[in-house]
Write an enzyme that holds these catalytic residues in place. Structure first.
Site, PDB file in Angstrom:
ATOM      1  N   CYS A  25      -6.224  -2.286  -2.845  1.00  0.00           N
ATOM      2  CA  CYS A  25      -6.941  -1.710  -1.789  1.00  0.00           C
ATOM      3  C   CYS A  25      -7.530  -0.439  -2.429  1.00  0.00           C
ATOM      4  CB  CYS A  25      -6.143  -1.177  -0.637  1.00  0.00           C
ATOM      5  SG  CYS A  25      -4.990   0.173  -1.253  1.00  0.00           S
ATOM      6  N   ASN A  65       0.792  -1.155  -0.104  1.00  0.00           N
ATOM      7  CA  ASN A  65      -0.183  -0.132   0.148  1.00  0.00           C
ATOM      8  C   ASN A  65       0.937   1.277  -0.059  1.00  0.00           C
ATOM      9  OD1 ASN A  65      -1.026   2.174   2.109  1.00  0.00           O
ATOM     10  ND2 ASN A  65      -2.848   1.381   1.021  1.00  0.00           N
TER      11      ASN A  65
END
Length: 408
Positions: A158, A121
């Site tokens: 995500c 991420n």
């Protein structure tokens, strides 16, 4: 080549299956180490079905009759970890030996490269701890055996947008086999290459170019990087996109040039650092007086005024240093003795590569030389012809590099 592929617990772990398959298809022997986290995303048996020799789990060191992490460190030619999660990166940076993957990392012989391809991420990537871990692990570059790849930017798993994506699978498959040699060494040379076609503008709408694809430059880069050298590649604007696959390679620099003048300027800006200049580009030898607006049909007449373009190879020879070796290319429909000897006399290079070419657009002739992985070549040195025959462009690339920089 014997490649040890480590896989850690990133959502990108599923891409490691394609990496393994791609490396096996290229003829390499591949073994895989999975961390505990990786087992949440991939199944070991799938790697075996894809041709991987062996697959090991995190704690297999304790069920193997030999010292497995030492055996694997000795076995491999290069150790690539893709993807590397934030957790695995932290353990490597701290020098932990808490599982098989991290133990192999510590046991690897100093002359063997470790290639790290992070994937996580964006916020995790930019967290101060992660940035510190990357900084700490890069300090190992003093050993000349560590490469940390930049991540790609885009939409992440995500659904956030930013850096942190695993590099393109095809990039990783191309980079790994070219990094068997030390990333830096005293024997390393800098090779400057031009490849592909230039563009000659007529007006804002029309231009003249040729059929050169730049694929020879791609194979020259592959050969030179595999031998541990640095490559500066100056490619025509429309040259093969395969050159982009090396864009993250630590020893590769790619520049795109449209016109003859752009290519000349790029060459001369890198010439002082070069040990070998390979002029494989199909650089135009003519130019037009460029019009600022579209030339109308009724004002064209039956001819276009042309003038000689700058001879880039000639300008290089005029400024050639004592250490610089130069390879010229001559793309000819008839690369005869007289044609090639005349070129050698007018521009005395260390090696002239005569290539038989035809774009296939006249008189229904067969396409030769262009947009193909092989061609008919004649290699001429100052002492005479050294080779005549058909070679793949991969074979030609290795022959050229080895002629000037044979292995010790």
């Amino acid at each position: 080549m014997r490649i040890l592929l480590g896989v850690s617990g990133s959502i990108s772990a599923y891409k490691s299956l394609d990496i393994a398959r791609g490396l096996v298809k290229k003829g390499h022997e591949v073994k895989v180490i999975l961390t505990e986290g990786a087992l949440k995303f991939v199944v070991p048996e799938v790697f075996t079905y894809l041709g991987v020799s062996d697959v090991y789990k995190a704690q297999d060191d304790f069920v193997h009759k030999n010292v497995l992490h030492i055996d694997l460190a000795r076995w491999c030619d290069v150790f690539a970890i893709a993807p590397v999660s934030a957790n695995t990166l932290s353990r490597l940076a701290q020098g932990q030996a808490s599982d098989l993957l991290s133990s192999v990392f510590l046991a690897l012989e100093p002359h063997k490269n470790t290639l790290i391809f992070p994937a996580m991420n964006t916020n995790m990537l930019h967290h101060p701890f992660t940035e510190k871990n990357i900084e700490d692990i890069k300090k190992l570059k003093t050993l000349n055996n560590l490469f940390v790849s930049p991540t790609d930017a885009g939409i992440l798993a995500c659904e956030e947008v930013g850096l942190g994506k695993l590099p393109n699978v095809d990039e990783i498959i191309e980079i790994i086999p070219t990094m068997i040699k030390p990333i830096q060494s005293a024997d390393q040379k800098t090779i400057l290459v031009t490849t592909g076609a230039t563009i000659v503008p007529l007006d804002p709408v029309r231009y003249l170019t040729n059929s050169s694809s730049g694929i020879t430059g791609y194979y020259l880069a592959e050969a030179a990087l595999s031998m541990g050298h640095k490559v500066v590649m100056i490619a025509g604007a429309h040259s093969t996109a395969k050159l982009n696959l090396y864009s993250k390679h630590p020893n590769f620099k790619l520049l795109r040039a449209k016109t003859v003048e752009e290519m000349k300027d790029a060459v001369h800006s890198h010439l002082n650092d070069a040990d070998l200049y390979i002029s494989s580009a199909a650089i135009s030898d003519i130019e037009f007086d460029v019009s600022d607006s579209k030339i109308k049909k009724d004002s064209m007449g039956d001819s276009l005024k042309i003038k000689p373009a700058t001879d880039v190879l000639k300008t290089v020879l005029e400024k050639k240093s004592a250490k610089l070796k130069v390879v010229g290319f001559a793309a000819e429909t008839d690369p005869s003795d007289s044609v090639l000897n005349k070129k050698m006399q007018s521009k005395p290079v260390d090696l002239l590569v005569g290539t038989k070419v035809n774009n296939g657009l006249t008189k229904n002739q067969e396409v030769t030389g262009f947009n193909a992985d092989f061609a008919e070549y004649r290699l001429l040195s100052p002492k005479g012809f050294t080779y005549e025959g058909i070679l793949t462009k991969k074979e030609l690339a290795h022959k050229i590099i080895l002629q000037f920089f044979p292995p010790n």
